[in-house]
Design an enzyme around this catalytic site. Structure first.
Site, short mmCIF file in Angstrom:
data_model
loop_
_atom_site.label_atom_id
_atom_site.label_comp_id
_atom_site.label_asym_id
_atom_site.label_seq_id
_atom_site.Cartn_x
_atom_site.Cartn_y
_atom_site.Cartn_z
N ILE A 1 -7.71 4.80 -5.26
CA ILE A 1 -7.70 3.34 -5.31
C ILE A 1 -7.68 2.76 -3.88
O ILE A 1 -8.26 1.70 -3.62
CB ILE A 1 -6.53 2.81 -6.19
N ASP A 2 -7.08 3.49 -2.93
CA ASP A 2 -7.09 3.02 -1.54
C ASP A 2 -8.52 2.99 -0.99
O ASP A 2 -8.91 2.06 -0.28
CB ASP A 2 -6.16 3.85 -0.65
N GLY B 1 0.99 4.86 0.40
CA GLY B 1 0.20 6.01 0.85
C GLY B 1 0.91 7.30 0.51
O GLY B 1 1.93 7.29 -0.19
N ASP C 1 0.86 -1.18 0.00
CA ASP C 1 0.00 0.00 0.00
C ASP C 1 0.90 1.23 0.00
O ASP C 1 1.60 1.48 0.98
CB ASP C 1 -0.89 -0.05 1.26
N LYS D 1 3.37 0.66 3.15
CA LYS D 1 3.16 -0.48 4.01
C LYS D 1 3.08 -1.75 3.18
O LYS D 1 2.50 -1.73 2.09
CB LYS D 1 1.87 -0.30 4.82
N THR E 1 2.26 9.26 2.84
CA THR E 1 3.35 9.46 3.80
C THR E 1 4.31 8.29 3.80
O THR E 1 5.52 8.45 3.75
CB THR E 1 2.79 9.67 5.23
N ARG E 2 3.76 7.09 3.88
CA ARG E 2 4.60 5.90 4.05
C ARG E 2 4.15 4.79 3.12
O ARG E 2 3.07 4.86 2.53
CB ARG E 2 4.48 5.39 5.50
N THR F 1 0.20 28.07 24.43
CA THR F 1 0.15 27.91 22.97
C THR F 1 0.13 26.43 22.61
O THR F 1 -0.70 25.97 21.82
CB THR F 1 1.36 28.61 22.33
N1 LIG Z 1 6.09 6.79 11.96
C1 LIG Z 1 5.10 7.55 11.51
N2 LIG Z 1 5.32 8.37 10.46
C2 LIG Z 1 4.31 9.13 9.98
N3 LIG Z 1 3.07 9.13 10.51
C3 LIG Z 1 2.81 8.34 11.55
C4 LIG Z 1 3.80 7.50 12.11
N4 LIG Z 1 3.22 6.80 13.13
C5 LIG Z 1 1.95 7.19 13.20
N5 LIG Z 1 1.68 8.13 12.29
C6 LIG Z 1 0.39 8.79 12.12
O1 LIG Z 1 -0.15 8.25 10.94
C7 LIG Z 1 -0.77 9.26 10.15
C8 LIG Z 1 -0.41 8.95 8.70
O2 LIG Z 1 -1.05 7.72 8.43
P1 LIG Z 1 -0.55 6.66 7.40
O3 LIG Z 1 0.85 6.26 7.69
O4 LIG Z 1 -1.60 5.61 7.39
O5 LIG Z 1 -0.60 7.59 6.11
P2 LIG Z 1 -0.21 7.23 4.63
O6 LIG Z 1 1.05 6.46 4.54
O7 LIG Z 1 -0.29 8.49 3.84
O8 LIG Z 1 -1.32 6.31 4.23
P3 LIG Z 1 -2.64 6.73 3.53
O9 LIG Z 1 -2.29 7.46 2.27
O10 LIG Z 1 -3.25 5.38 3.31
O11 LIG Z 1 -3.39 7.59 4.48
C9 LIG Z 1 -0.27 10.62 10.64
O12 LIG Z 1 -1.37 11.47 10.89
C10 LIG Z 1 0.48 10.30 11.94
O13 LIG Z 1 -0.10 10.94 13.06
C1 LIG Z 2 -7.90 11.02 -0.44
C2 LIG Z 2 -6.64 10.19 -0.58
C3 LIG Z 2 -5.42 11.12 -0.65
C4 LIG Z 2 -6.53 9.32 0.68
O1 LIG Z 2 -5.41 8.52 0.65
C5 LIG Z 2 -6.71 9.26 -1.84
O2 LIG Z 2 -7.76 8.38 -1.72
C6 LIG Z 2 -6.86 10.05 -3.11
O3 LIG Z 2 -5.90 10.57 -3.63
N1 LIG Z 2 -8.12 10.14 -3.63
C7 LIG Z 2 -8.47 10.80 -4.86
C8 LIG Z 2 -9.71 11.63 -4.70
C9 LIG Z 2 -10.97 10.87 -4.34
O4 LIG Z 2 -10.94 9.81 -3.71
O5 LIG Z 2 -12.07 11.35 -4.70
K LIG Z 3 -6.05 7.84 4.22
#
Ligand SMILES: Nc1ncnc2c1ncn2[C@@H]1O[C@H](COP(=O)(O)OP(=O)(O)OP(=O)(O)O)[C@@H](O)[C@H]1O
Ligand SMILES: CC(C)(CO)[C@@H](O)C(=O)NCCC(=O)O
Ligand SMILES: [K+]
Length: 244
Positions: free
Chosen positions: A95-96, A8, A6, A13, A10-11, A172
């Site tokens: 797609i997620d 994402g 997957d 998986k 940010t990361r 703050t």
């Molecule tokens: N090591 C980490 N790095 C980044 N975010 C983290 C971490 N651990 C927990 N989080 C939390 O996870 C959230 C990001 O989620 P996730 O990693 O599922 O995002 P992603 O990789 O973009 O996946 P998706 O696009 O499916 O949301 C952030 O809001 C953060 O608070």
């Molecule tokens: C909303 C996110 C960023 C969530 O990961 C992803 O599903 C995405 O890029 N979606 C495209 C826009 C939509 O789902 O309508």
């Molecule tokens: K998401």
């Protein structure tokens, strides 16, 4: 054995499955993609298939090198999904979100389902009892809210996620934690209440990187599973094999 990935925003998986059994979950960054896949393939020599869902900026080409040793499936809107897609712009639906909707449809038959994915963005996806995917909502995720406050102001520091001590922020930092965390929790609880007012007989699934932090703070009873997207990828692939 199959490896699901997957990508994402940010990361990245990954998870290794045999049938419905999840062997191990891996979390890594984009720059470590190749090294990690190679290590996983070394550790699990029985892997035959690689299934990828990407909403990030990692494209299909990044995985073509594995085509020689594995069957590579890069999920797209053209693949079969177990729901009727009522989104008015189906081609722009993430797609997620489609994979989450597929997992919810297959795993929780004959009921309304609300999937909440608290990741970079928080997404809401609703699939009704008749397996119609209706849509949902997209909002900034927890970390994004902290970053936005810092990036678009002159005086607000960048804080990392922390539980607010109280509703009333007395500094703050405490004001920011209250605004971000309490605001996020009220928002999710509010969404759930509105869905409940419209629909009965439904299950709420919570997933994404902030699952554990949020699960204990929400008012409503939810099914919390931070691996739900990975498990749904496995189910989407099993469904594709049967229906392609
Ligand atoms: N090591 C980490 N790095 C980044 N975010 C983290 C971490 N651990 C927990 N989080 C939390 O996870 C959230 C990001 O989620 P996730 O990693 O599922 O995002 P992603 O990789 O973009 O996946 P998706 O696009 O499916 O949301 C952030 O809001 C953060 O608070
Ligand atoms: C909303 C996110 C960023 C969530 O990961 C992803 O599903 C995405 O890029 N979606 C495209 C826009 C939509 O789902 O309508
Ligand atoms: K998401």
């Amino acid at each position: 054995m199959i490896l699901v990935i997957d990508v994402g925003n940010t990361r990245i998986k990954g998870a290794v499955f045999e049938g419905a059994i999840l062997f191990e979950v891996f979390v890594f960054s984009k720059i470590e993609l190749e090294k990690n896949i190679e290590n996983i393939l070394k550790k699990f020599e029985k892997i035959t298939d690689l299934i990828v869902s990407s909403v990030g900026d990692v494209e299909k080409q990044s995985f073509l090198a594995y085509d020689k040793v594995l069957n590579v499936h890069f999920l797209s809107h053209e693949d079969p999904f177990p729901f009727h897609n009522c989104y008015s712009t189906p081609k722009t639906l993430g797609i997620d979100r489609m994979v989450l909707a597929a997992g919810a449809t297959l795993q929780f038959p004959n009921q309304n389902r609300l999937v909440i994915d608290a990741g970079t963005c928080v997404t809401y996806d609703f699939i009704d009892q008749q397996n119609n995917y209706l849509g949902g909502a997209i909002a900034p995720g927890l970390r994004l809210r902290y970053e936005a406050l810092h990036n678009f102001t002159a005086k607000l520091p960048l804080l990392s996620l922390e539980s607010p001590k109280d509703l009333i922020g007395t500094s703050t930092s405490e004001s920011i934690h209250s605004g971000v965390v309490n605001g996020f929790v009220y928002e999710i609880d509010g969404f759930i209440e509105e869905y409940k007012a419209r629909y009965s007989n439904f299950i709420i699934i919570l997933t994404g990187g902030d699952t554990d932090f949020l699960a204990k703070r929400l008012k409503n009873t939810i099914f919390a599973n931070s691996n739900f997207l990975l498990e749904s990828l496995n189910q989407t692939f099993q469904y594709k094999i049967k229906n392609d």
